[in-house]
Design a protein around this motif. Structure first.
Motif, PDB file in Angstrom:
ATOM      1  N   VAL A 135     -63.467 112.264 -52.783  1.00  9.09           N
ATOM      2  CA  VAL A 135     -62.652 113.150 -52.060  1.00  9.09           C
ATOM      3  C   VAL A 135     -63.398 113.314 -50.656  1.00  9.09           C
ATOM      4  O   VAL A 135     -64.387 114.057 -50.693  1.00  9.09           O
ATOM      5  CB  VAL A 135     -61.943 114.402 -52.386  1.00  9.09           C
ATOM      6  CG1 VAL A 135     -60.873 114.766 -51.684  1.00  9.09           C
ATOM      7  CG2 VAL A 135     -61.240 113.792 -53.977  1.00  9.09           C
TER       8      VAL A 135
ATOM      9  N   ARG B 204     -49.327 112.994 -59.519  1.00  7.20           N
ATOM     10  CA  ARG B 204     -50.622 113.661 -58.937  1.00  7.20           C
ATOM     11  C   ARG B 204     -50.087 114.570 -57.767  1.00  7.20           C
ATOM     12  O   ARG B 204     -50.610 115.678 -57.615  1.00  7.20           O
ATOM     13  CB  ARG B 204     -51.243 112.547 -58.297  1.00  7.20           C
ATOM     14  CG  ARG B 204     -52.588 112.944 -57.873  1.00  7.20           C
ATOM     15  CD  ARG B 204     -53.390 111.512 -57.372  1.00  7.20           C
ATOM     16  NE  ARG B 204     -54.955 111.643 -57.435  1.00  7.20           N
ATOM     17  CZ  ARG B 204     -55.695 110.605 -57.320  1.00  7.20           C
ATOM     18  NH1 ARG B 204     -55.225 109.483 -56.995  1.00  7.20           N
ATOM     19  NH2 ARG B 204     -56.932 110.946 -57.327  1.00  7.20           N
TER      20      ARG B 204
ATOM     21  N   VAL C 254     -50.842 118.691 -58.080  1.00  2.00           N
ATOM     22  CA  VAL C 254     -51.915 119.545 -56.909  1.00  2.00           C
ATOM     23  C   VAL C 254     -50.986 120.626 -56.347  1.00  2.00           C
ATOM     24  O   VAL C 254     -51.554 121.725 -56.448  1.00  2.00           O
ATOM     25  CB  VAL C 254     -51.967 118.421 -55.696  1.00  2.00           C
ATOM     26  CG1 VAL C 254     -52.328 119.268 -54.328  1.00  2.00           C
ATOM     27  CG2 VAL C 254     -52.640 117.335 -55.869  1.00  2.00           C
TER      28      VAL C 254
ATOM     29  N   LEU D 174     -57.645 117.069 -56.744  1.00  2.00           N
ATOM     30  CA  LEU D 174     -57.532 115.704 -56.158  1.00  2.00           C
ATOM     31  C   LEU D 174     -58.405 114.542 -56.984  1.00  2.00           C
ATOM     32  O   LEU D 174     -58.069 113.445 -57.245  1.00  2.00           O
ATOM     33  CB  LEU D 174     -57.753 115.351 -54.810  1.00  2.00           C
ATOM     34  CG  LEU D 174     -56.598 116.051 -53.962  1.00  2.00           C
ATOM     35  CD1 LEU D 174     -57.129 115.943 -52.324  1.00  2.00           C
ATOM     36  CD2 LEU D 174     -55.506 115.504 -54.024  1.00  2.00           C
TER      37      LEU D 174
ATOM     38  N   VAL E 149     -53.924 112.342 -48.070  1.00  2.00           N
ATOM     39  CA  VAL E 149     -53.099 113.336 -48.250  1.00  2.00           C
ATOM     40  C   VAL E 149     -52.886 114.226 -46.899  1.00  2.00           C
ATOM     41  O   VAL E 149     -53.972 114.858 -46.566  1.00  2.00           O
ATOM     42  CB  VAL E 149     -54.050 114.251 -49.423  1.00  2.00           C
ATOM     43  CG1 VAL E 149     -53.405 115.423 -49.741  1.00  2.00           C
ATOM     44  CG2 VAL E 149     -54.462 113.139 -50.602  1.00  2.00           C
TER      45      VAL E 149
END
Length: 822
Positions: A595, A666, A670, A656, A627
């Motif tokens: 990430v 997903r 989050v 993440l 994102v």
């Protein structure tokens, strides 16, 4: 018996043997004075003989003396207390008994027997007087022995059941009052026998034999009786009927519960169920709440009384019973309830007045709601014997009806019960009306929200997308955050995340205007920084217009300070261009799970002015996840902005990094991990997984500026379409390609390039040239010799347009693979 002075013990009762004797003649003159009287009052006989008795009495008793002598003549004597003045002046509390001194002839003379009662508990009455006090007392009195068997009770005890006093003798409480909890009461008596500590005002609720159909409350006080040696010989107790006080307290408790438990949510069905729950078992054994169907739909009601034609449909909104699973209810919650015309519930609805029946006819067939198939003896089958019906009315409108039944409790509903039911139904009615109004407003708000936010994403092949939105305003569900996915030419896609300050309808309306503006600007195929620059102009212009019309504060002023992040991804080149206006940095999740956060050039918030917007272009590997989110996702209370941003990024990085089955899972994970159920700020999250187009579905040719090349281009196009299995599009595509290439050769400059792109549902044709001038669609007349190229293209393609680049322009067309062949 010796006197108090002689024994040192205060005299407690009147005793003739201890009395001082005094003689009075008919005129109450003292004619005899004993030695005991001298010791009691301090006067010698010579001091008092010949004086009137009134001279020795205290003034208040001296005034009573003529009346007392009259009573003595009428009744043959008198007994009672008198205060006599001692020789030294202090009063002596004296108990006297006046009896006639009998003589054969002559006027009457009186013998006065006096006893000192100073410090005594009271007048030692005769057994007859004591018995009269006990038997005539309105308070129930009883004595039980150490085996808790009755040895005495007064007449007042009969009002509490159990029969006359002689029928109680030798019996236990359970024998004479089977309806009471005798075991618990006898436990209290044993406690008093054991400890000797009295128990006062012990409240007991039950049914006595004298009123078996009515629940009664009694206040009882228990005292241990002892012999001369202090040994317990029994228990003496009193009973007072406190039913009215108990019921008043019970009513207040129910009203308190109604205030605490009804209307805790703005949900109509739940509020109706809370109304039923509060009434059981405190007031009724079975309660139903039926509401007009329009109330449950949140519709606007007509004020005033209803007619029977207005009662189109009632629906069961709540019910409760003292029995598990509510066996009395035949209609399930949420189902339609039908009453016969003229039935009591319908009459209460149309009249707006309550109604109650103390004793229902067990064979009645006038109701249909809870009588399956219209059975005879319906109330008998259900065991219901008493009923109250209270209409639910609030702010001049009728919402429904509440029905209260009694089944296990044998006492019928009374006028006080109806008043209580009306009071807390009135409280519940306001809560129901608030919930109805909220339902209507929320439904309208949700419709607005659904129309302002995308409820499904458009079809495109560039990215797999998932989004999640959580508003801070839990009542309306409205906020100023938004997200969008916009297909662009050349198989590209635009991703948008934005945020307007505040929440509610104003913020949502401002957000809707910004979203519409972004969609319009996206159609122009501008670079991300140019889109934000134009969007900033829109906000500034709207804010200026709002300043001149301050009474219309919707849109621009609310949008000043809004943030927006705009990204364009090209699946052919595998590159992404991003620009931000006051928005946080997006995150990129690499295919291996790493990430990273992009550091974008800081752009000012919309409408506030500042440096120009800039774009950043970067490669995006296939299966990478972009994102985009609003600032609410990273909010951490109690931190300064710098710490908040750093801590929020670390939390987001950890979440993440988790693996989820799908992108939707997903995205939801989050939000669930980082955002509370009631967030302090709206949250919008958009996640997009990058795809790359198959190189076998793309072809590109650089073309010379030679008109003769057009025929060759048509042949190449036909061969490529045959390879792709698109023979049915050959004619149309050859026409489009020849027109676009011919126009570029005639009117443009520099190199020319043709590209064909096949996506899942579209065939794209693009022609590059170095000219910045864009062609315009004309509508030629029948006599015109030219100008039909773009007109034909617009007729044979699904969409077409022009996209400017740094070194020229691109004219593009799209043909649907699912549409009819030409």
């Amino acid at each position: 018996m010796v006197t108090g002075e002689e024994s040192g013990v205060t005299r407690r009762r009147f005793d003739v043997a201890d009395a001082a004797a005094v003689l009075l003649d008919a005129d109450t003159v003292l004619t005899g004075w004993s030695r005991d009287a001298e010791r009691l009052y301090g006067y010698a006989a010579a001091d008092v003989l010949g004086r009137g008795a009134a001279d020795l009495l205290m003034p208040e008793d001296a005034a009573r003396l003529p009346h007392l002598i009259e009573r003595c003549g009428r009744d043959g004597g008198w007994a009672g207390p008198l205060s006599v003045r001692h020789r030294d002046g202090h009063p002596v509390a004296t108990m006297v008994r006046v009896v006639p001194a009998l003589e054969s002839d002559g006027p009457p003379r009186w013998m006065v027997l006096a006893s000192d009662m100073t410090g005594a508990a009271g007048w030692a009455m005769s057994r007859t007087v004591l018995e009269r006090i006990a038997t005539q007392s309105p308070i129930g009195l009883a004595i039980v022995d150490t085996d808790l068997r009755y040895v005495w009770s007064n007449t007042a005890m009969q009002q509490f059941g159990g029969g006359p006093a002689h029928e109680r003798l030798g019996k236990r409480l359970a024998d004479i009052q089977p309806g009471l909890d005798a075991e618990r009461l006898e436990g209290v008596m044993r406690q008093v026998l054991h400890t000797g500590v009295p128990i006062v005002e012990y409240e007991h609720v039950g049914r006595v034999r004298s009123a078996p159909h009515r629940e009664a409350a009694h206040a009882m006080s228990f005292t241990r009786l002892e012999d001369d040696h202090g040994n317990p010989i029994g228990v003496y107790y009193t009973v007072v009927d406190v039913t009215e006080r108990y019921r008043a307290r019970q009513r207040l408790t129910l009203l308190d519960q109604a205030g605490e438990r009804i209307g805790r949510t703005l949900n109509v069905m739940r509020t109706a169920q809370e109304l039923a729950d509060v009434a059981v078992p405190g007031l009724a054994d079975f309660v139903t709440v039926d509401l007009l169907d329009s109330v449950l739909q949140g519709g606007e009601l007509v004020p005033g009384p209803l007619s029977e034609t207005d009662v189109v449909a009632l629906r069961r909104a709540g019910h409760q019973s003292v029995n598990e699973d509510v066996p009395e209810a035949v209609v399930d919650i949420g189902h339609v309830v039908r009453y016969r015309a003229g039935a009591p519930p319908i009459r209460c609805l149309t009249s707006g007045r309550s109604w109650h029946e103390e004793r229902l006819d067990p064979l009645a067939r006038e109701w249909d709601s809870d009588i399956p198939g219209g059975r005879a003896a319906a109330f008998l089958d259900l065991g219901l014997h008493s009923v109250m019906i209270v209409p639910i009315r609030a702010r001049g409108t009728t919402l429904g009806v509440t029905t209260f039944f009694r089944r296990q409790r044998q006492d019928p509903f009374e006028a006080d019960d109806l008043s209580l039911a009306e009071e807390f139904v009135a409280r519940a009615a306001l809560c129901l009306d608030n919930a109805r109004r909220y339902t209507r407003e929320r439904d309208a708000a949700l419709v607005l929200q659904r129309n302002l936010l995308p409820h499904r994403f458009p079809e495109q092949d560039a990215m797999e997308v998932a989004a999640c939105y959580r508003p801070a305003d839990e009542l309306t569900g409205l906020g100023g955050d938004w997200f969008d996915v916009i297909p662009l030419s050349g198989a590209r896609v635009a991703l948008v995340v934005g945020e307007v300050a505040g929440s509610g309808i104003e913020a949502a309306a401002a957000m809707g205007r910004l979203r519409a503006a972004v969609q319009t600007l996206a159609d122009l195929d501008l670079r991300p920084d140019e889109v934000l620059a134009h969007l900033d102009d829109v906000v500034v212009r709207d804010a200026h217009e709002d300043d001149t019309t301050t009474d219309l504060r919707v849109g621009g002023v609310q949008a000043v300070g809004a943030s927006c992040l705009y990204a364009v991804y090209d699946p052919v080149a595998g590159r992404c261009a991003i620009s931000a206006a006051g928005q946080g940095a997006p995150a990129i999740v690499a295919p291996d799970g790493t990430v990273d956060f992009l550091e974008l050039p800081p752009g000012p918030a919309l409408g506030v002015g500042g440096p120009p917007f800039e774009s950043v272009e970067l490669p995006l590997a296939e299966d990478s996840v972009l994102v985009l989110h609003t600032n609410g996702l990273l909010v951490a209370e109690g931190l300064d902005p710098v710490e908040e941003a750093a801590a929020g990024r670390e939390r987001l990085r950890r979440v993440l990094g988790r693996r989820e089955p799908t992108l939707d899972d997903r995205c939801q994970a989050v939000v669930d991990a980082l955002v509370p159920a009631r967030p302090p700020d709206d949250v919008a999250l958009l996640m997009a997984r990058a795809r790359r187009l198959d190189q076998r579905h793309m072809v590109s040719w650089n073309l010379p500026r030679d008109p003769a090349i057009v025929a060759d281009v048509r042949k190449r196009t036909a061969r490529r379409l045959a390879e792709w299995g698109l023979d049915e599009l050959t004619f149309t595509t050859e026409l489009v390609v020849s027109e676009l290439v011919t126009n570029a050769i005639r009117h443009a400059s520099g190199p020319i390039r043709l590209r064909l792109i096949l996506t899942g549902a579209t065939l794209i044709c693009e022609v590059w040239d170095a000219s910045a001038s864009a062609p315009h669609l004309r509508h030629p007349k029948a006599t015109d010799e030219g100008g039909r190229g773009l007109f034909l293209i617009s007729q044979f393609t699904q969409r077409w347009g022009t996209r400017h680049t740094q070194d020229g322009k691109i004219i593009w067309t799209e043909q649907s693979l699912t549409g009819p062949a030409v």
